[in-house]
Design a protein around this motif. Structure first.
Motif: not given
Length: 279
Positions: A36-43, A55-63, A110-112, A120-125
């Protein structure tokens, strides 16, 4: 139960941001997702991990910012997980983040790192919002601010001919692309990587498979009609389809990639229609 809803960005962002979405599940899930195309994900709640095409595994990033994926990948989520997502169009990479799509292909970062305190303020909102509309409004404001700051520094002209070629249902030859681009083959290759994350030849393979999946989702069950005229034989089609969609055509028809099917169904029911192979 799995919930998936979409919201479109404001009009002046739609060349850069494809769509906003809200995903939630109250059960643990392991799902294949297509290239797919790129995207942002905020947990917003819960957790999970991605197993990317290499095969790389990514875990633990909240945004995080996920670059264009050049093959299918797997998403594993914990029960009671909620995510706010943002689809980024090819034109948005340099305009919003100042990076080429190929720098982040098959990577999650990491999105930040791309927005500092304002982000970071936007993620909080977004996390404090009451619904998808409020999350989307917060993201709209952030992206408009980014564009206002960056737009005068964007000198590279967007290759509209390349975008048209990728979406052409007749699957044009590479030589036709070079003619339409009116630049050298080497320059065409550079632009394809900058905006779409890979060479034209590789993108041709990716979008052939995505178009085939769209045909199957539209009701086509005969493999030759779903494949089109650009595969050597059925085994070649099955191999390519699985590479980019994550399951075989037969498995896809029998709904063994339920999240991909739900994504497509939800898009078609929304106020806008976005096939898998679109931007």
């Amino acid at each position: 139960m799995v919930e998936l809803r979409y919201h479109i960005p404001r009009t002046d962002l739609r060349d850069y941001v494809r769509a906003y979405y809200y995903y939630s599940t109250d059960i643990p899930s392991s799902e294949p997702l297509c290239a797919e195309l790129g995207n942002i994900r905020v947990l917003l709640r819960g957790g999970g991990m991605l197993q990317l095409p290499g095969g790389e595994i990514e875990r633990g990033m909240s945004a995080f910012l996920l670059g264009p994926t050049l093959g299918s990948y797997n998403m594993l989520v914990e029960p009671n997980t909620q995510v706010f997502g943002i689809g980024i169009r090819p034109k948005g990479w340099n305009a919003l983040f100042g990076v080429g799509a190929d720098e982040l292909s098959d990577r999650a970062v990491d999105l930040t790192a791309f927005g500092g305190g304002i982000l970071r303020s936007t993620i909080d909102q977004i996390r404090n919002a009451r619904n998808l509309a409020e999350m989307s409004a917060a993201a709209d404001c952030f992206f408009i601010d980014l564009l206002t700051k960056r737009i005068k520094r964007i000198s590279q002209r967007y290759p509209a001919a390349l975008a048209d070629w990728l979406l052409n249902p007749n699957d044009l030859a590479l030589d036709d692309l070079i003619s339409a681009m009116d630049v050298s083959r080497r320059q065409t290759d550079r632009l394809a990587k900058l905006y779409f994350g890979a060479s034209p030849k590789y993108l041709q393979r990716k979008y052939r498979a995505l178009r085939s999946a769209d045909r199957i989702r539209s009701g086509e069950t005969q493999w030759m009609n779903a494949a089109g005229a650009d595969y050597y034989d059925q085994s070649h089609f099955i191999k390519e389809f699985k590479t980019f969609i994550g399951v075989t055509p037969k498995q896809f028809i029998s709904n063994q990639a339920p999240l991909i099917s739900q994504i497509q169904q939800t898009r078609q029911r929304s106020m806008f229609q976005i096939p898998l192979a679109s931007f």
